[in-house]
Design an enzyme around this catalytic site. Structure first.
Site, mmCIF file in Angstrom:
data_model
loop_
_atom_site.group_PDB
_atom_site.id
_atom_site.type_symbol
_atom_site.label_atom_id
_atom_site.label_comp_id
_atom_site.label_asym_id
_atom_site.label_seq_id
_atom_site.Cartn_x
_atom_site.Cartn_y
_atom_site.Cartn_z
ATOM 1 N N ARG A 570 -4.769 3.491 9.496
ATOM 2 C CA ARG A 570 -4.946 4.378 10.634
ATOM 3 C C ARG A 570 -3.720 5.282 10.789
ATOM 4 O O ARG A 570 -2.598 4.859 10.520
ATOM 5 C CB ARG A 570 -5.163 3.566 11.919
ATOM 6 C CG ARG A 570 -6.556 2.962 12.066
ATOM 7 C CD ARG A 570 -7.668 3.980 12.028
ATOM 8 N NE ARG A 570 -7.714 4.817 13.205
ATOM 9 C CZ ARG A 570 -8.595 4.688 14.186
ATOM 10 N NH1 ARG A 570 -9.503 3.739 14.141
ATOM 11 N NH2 ARG A 570 -8.585 5.513 15.221
ATOM 12 N N LYS A 575 3.180 3.822 12.304
ATOM 13 C CA LYS A 575 2.982 3.549 10.867
ATOM 14 C C LYS A 575 3.752 4.542 9.992
ATOM 15 O O LYS A 575 3.872 4.365 8.799
ATOM 16 C CB LYS A 575 1.485 3.559 10.527
ATOM 17 C CG LYS A 575 0.722 2.404 11.194
ATOM 18 C CD LYS A 575 -0.759 2.441 10.874
ATOM 19 C CE LYS A 575 -1.546 1.400 11.638
ATOM 20 N NZ LYS A 575 -1.357 0.024 11.122
#
Length: 850
Positions: A570, A575
């Site tokens: 995602r 991230k």
């Protein structure tokens, strides 16, 4: 020179996919034609590929049904403890090939379809992904179902049958555009509707306290219609059930409205009820407090608990007459696992059933609830934690709000006795958060109402004990556990990478598929030239195959000898796809500066979906595509660097890209990724990891040896220290010339020549309010990437490191994870025993309940 094997011959050689005799192939062909006939296709010449897919799916399903019924009979006969895995997401992907692998049918089906003049891979590509999840949490639930069946546990997955799953992502002019995922438009051959188990679910209304007890009255009713999907274990004849609920409006219209001409509106209003199961909320690690979402959460919980109590009461060993009437033994026969806080309402709902329907005392009911329920936490990000406004609760679930208030009163009474006068602790630990708008903290409800609370990687479990749930840990340390996530080796090796699965089986046998810990036996062969050669060969074949896929679907030609450097997950700031992007720009600038240097060629692929309302994430996708446009069309760079954004990343695309990857990017800020499971999939499939000491990366480094991963950057303690002392992005920007150049190019419109300020929001965020400290790890990341490039030029040493990684994957099987849940939380014992197949002579109890 020997003639190369055809794909058909290669597949027939692969023992791990299951061997079958000629008679099985003949039977399969007969059944295939029968099912094709049932689809009303009388003439095979006019049948479409979809007709053929459904015929094949129904043929394979025939092999499931007898085992499915026999499994339920077996559970009825043995009366085991049952575990109920409650999850708002099940990211299943495709079912056909996975079923063939687990039933050892793949070679037989391959041969049968070949003899019928069909290509099985083409038929498999017809199947829609069951995309009923956003990412890691939903895919973990799917892996867990596979492991629970493979370990012979009497297990049930419960969730919602969303009519529309996670959106399909299109990239249009570099931007993400969402399209509805109408995955059911052609039907689903793997599910069976079970209208006989339809259950009412109540909303709204008011609460009456009467001498006979508490009554929740004047409610609106929605019906929950279950659809069952079989979940086969790996070659043990066990087939468990995933039961997904679909919302249906009741048939009774308001007659008064009908009489005054409101019939049309009454019929149209049915949609309001049925919207509950219409669409999956596409937010990952972000809480959105919408009434429809709360309705979904209560809908699945209310329907499921009715089903659990019904099955508990009607499952009694040795008799179909006597039913259990005393729910005090419920925890001995039922375990409920809450997959994050989304099904947290199971706690007050089970209390409501025990108090208002079963007329238990509060103390007895609470004892039953806490011994039955357990909670898995999946995130430490504050924006992801569910906090529901009390006003919304009062309107939608008034009885549950009363119960939560009473749970909280008793909970705070206990805390006050333990810590007299500590009012701040009471405030921190309350289930009700004060403020402008009072809210229910669902994580606190889960902790108080469960006997076990676990994180999903050791570092994550330590963090929640030390920070997020520190107060609760101090009061009840015995509740807190760790259960490091895992992946099923059936889908994520045998199915998606059969070449590698076979190479491993040739060295250490096939038993590792059931016991992944046996992979450590590969270390005996780490210097074996033939294994090094075979693993490198499989990787190259996978890369060639994926290169052809990219050329066909993306119209881009890449160098299959380049390093496939992949980050698929995602799109989220934590991230740090932006860190990857800065490396791409730095690499591009270096190649432009020294075009004659012997650069290690790279194809950098980034894929993933951004939540539709997450502006920054969507802008990150636009930046990646913009950088790719410039890099890929620069003749000086050529094929030494290519950048591809992988559109519409989903389970089926993961099954293609992961076996072809050389480098896996796991670069979240330390302390933000709970675990990750993509990191494990890449490791098992022979990719090396570049990553921070975050989530499961920490344990991967332990298992394979830290020297066999590319670890860089801040640790959790460093991040904490920086939070205390302050993070100054400008200090890094001014000190590191390559970073400054990259940022100036983004800010100045180098990658967006038609709109110079397109990325001003990203630039502003990175320079002035970056919670995830991209610049702080930039220098270490670039240096680590230089090490990666250097090692890739030495294929033998690279592959030896790959072997160390594969050999270290044993811990990361979901079989190990589920065995620990079973023994340490659910009070159940896994088993690798096979139960008799349907055609085995075996006398079982005749009646059973599903």
């Amino acid at each position: 020179m020997p003639k190369p094997l055809t794909d058909q011959e290669k597949r027939k050689q692969i023992s791990v996919r299951g061997l079958a005799g000629v008679e099985n192939v003949s039977d399969l062909k007969t059944n295939f034609n029968r099912h094709l006939h049932f689809t009303l296709v009388k003439d095979r010449n006019v049948a479409t590929k979809r007709d053929y897919y459904f015929a094949l799916a129904n043929t394979v399903r025939d092999h499931l049904v007898g085992r499915w019924i026999r499994t339920q009979q077996h559970y009825y006969e043995k009366d085991p403890k049952r575990v109920y895995y409650l999850s708002l997401e099940f990211y299943m992907g495709r079912t056909l090939q996975n079923t063939m692998v687990n039933l050892a049918l793949e070679n037989a089906c391959d041969e049968a379809t070949y003899q019928l003049g069909l290509d099985m891979e083409e038929l498999q590509d017809i199947e829609e992904d069951a995309g009923l999840g956003n990412g890691g949490l939903g895919r973990l639930a799917a892996c867990f179902l596979d492991s629970m069946a493979s370990l012979g546990l009497a297990a049930y997955g419960y969730g919602i049958r969303y009519e529309f799953g996670i959106f399909n992502q299109k990239i249009v002019n570099g931007w993400q555009v969402e399209e509805a995922d109408d995955w059911l438009r052609y039907g689903n051959p793997w599910e069976k509707a079970r209208p006989e188990y339809m259950r009412p679910v109540h909303f709204y209304g008011r609460v009456e306290h009467t001498p006979e007890g508490v009554k929740w009255v004047d409610t609106q009713v929605v019906l929950a219609l279950p659809y069952d999907t079989p979940v086969p274990g790996y070659r043990n004849n066990v087939v468990n059930t995933m039961r997904l609920w679909s919302a249906k409006a009741p048939c009774d219209f308001n007659l008064k409205d009908f009489n005054v001409g409101g019939y049309i509106q009454a019929v149209l209003d049915r949609n309001l009820a049925e919207n509950i199961s219409r669409v999956l909320y596409p937010n990952d690690n972000f809480f959105e407090g919408k009434e429809l979402r709360l309705k979904q959460e209560y809908f699945v919980v209310a329907a499921t608990l009715q089903d659990i109590v019904r099955r508990f009461k009607s499952s009694k060993f040795g008799s179909t007459e006597v039913v259990r009437v005393d729910l005090s033994t419920l925890p001995d026969k039922v375990a409920i696992q809450l997959n994050d806080t989304h099904p947290a309402l199971a706690i007050p709902e089970l209390m409501r059933i025990l108090l208002d329907t079963e007329h238990q005392t509060w103390e007895k009911a609470w004892d039953i609830v806490t011994r039955t329920c357990a909670y898995t936490n999946h995130t430490v990000l504050p924006e992801a934690l569910e906090r529901w406004p009390i006003d919304l609760f009062q309107n939608l679930l008034p009885r549950h709000l009363e119960i939560i208030f009473e749970i909280n009163r008793r909970h705070l009474e206990r805390i006050a006795n333990l810590y007299p006068g500590d009012h701040d602790r009471l405030r921190r630990m309350s289930l009700v958060e004060e403020g402008d708008q009072k809210k229910i903290n669902m994580a606190h409800l889960c902790i108080v109402g469960s006997h076990a609370v676990n994180g999903v990687a050791r570092i994550h479990s330590d963090i929640i004990k030390a920070t997020l749930f520190k107060d609760f840990y101090e009061v009840d340390p015995h509740k807190f556990q760790n259960k490091t996530n895992g992946i099923t080796p059936r889908r994520w090796l045998v199915m998606c990478n059969p070449g590698l699965a076979e190479v491993i089986a040739e060295r250490i046998g096939e038993d590792y598929i059931r016991d992944l810990g046996q992979l450590k036996n590969l270390l005996e062969f780490v210097d074996d030239d033939s294994l090094i050669r075979d693993i490198a060969k499989v990787k190259q074949e996978n890369k060639l195959k994926f290169s052809a896929y990219l050329e066909e679907h993306y119209k881009v030609k890449i160098n299959p000898n380049s390093m496939f450097d992949v980050q698929v997950k995602r799109i989220h700031e934590y991230k740090r796809q932006l860190l990857n992007c800065l490396h791409i720009i730095t690499l591009y600038n270096r190649i432009k500066k020294e075009p004659n240097k012997n650069w290690t060629p790279r194809t950098i692929m980034i894929g993933g979906k951004a939540a539709p309302g997450y502006h920054t994430a969507k802008l990150i996708i636009r930046l990646i595509t913009a950088v790719g446009d410039i890099v890929n069309h620069d003749e000086v760079v050529g094929d030494r660097l290519k950048v591809i954004f992988l559109e519409n990343y989903k389970v089926t695309l993961a099954e293609k890209i992961i076996p072809a990857s050389d480098l896996s990017e796991q670069i979240s800020t330390a302390g933000t990724e709970a675990s990750g499971t993509g990191n494990m999939k890449f490791m098992l499939n022979g990719a090396l990891t570049i990553g921070t000491m975050d989530g499961a990366n920490v344990e991967m480094a332990e298992e394979a040896g830290e020297e066999n991963l590319f670890i860089f950057g801040m640790r959790v303690d460093d991040v904490d220290a920086m939070d205390k002392n302050g993070y100054d992005a400008m200090e890094y920007y001014n000190r590191i010339p390559e970073l400054k150049l990259a940022m100036d190019q983004i800010a100045g419109g180098y990658f967006s020549p038609d709109q110079h300020d397109l990325f001003k929001d990203i630039v502003n965020m990175l320079l002035h309010h970056d919670r995830f400290k991209v610049f702080a790890d930039y220098e270490a990341y670039i240096k680590c990437q230089d090490k990666v490039s250097a090692l890739y030029k030495n294929p033998k040493e690279w592959t030896k490191m790959v072997i160390h990684n594969i050999a270290g994957c044993g811990k990361f099987s979901s079989d190990r994870t589920i065995s620990q849940y079973a023994r340490e939380i659910w009070g159940m014992e896994p088993s690798l025993e096979r139960i008799p197949a349907p055609d085995d002579p075996h006398n079982l109890a005749g009646e059973y309940t599903l």
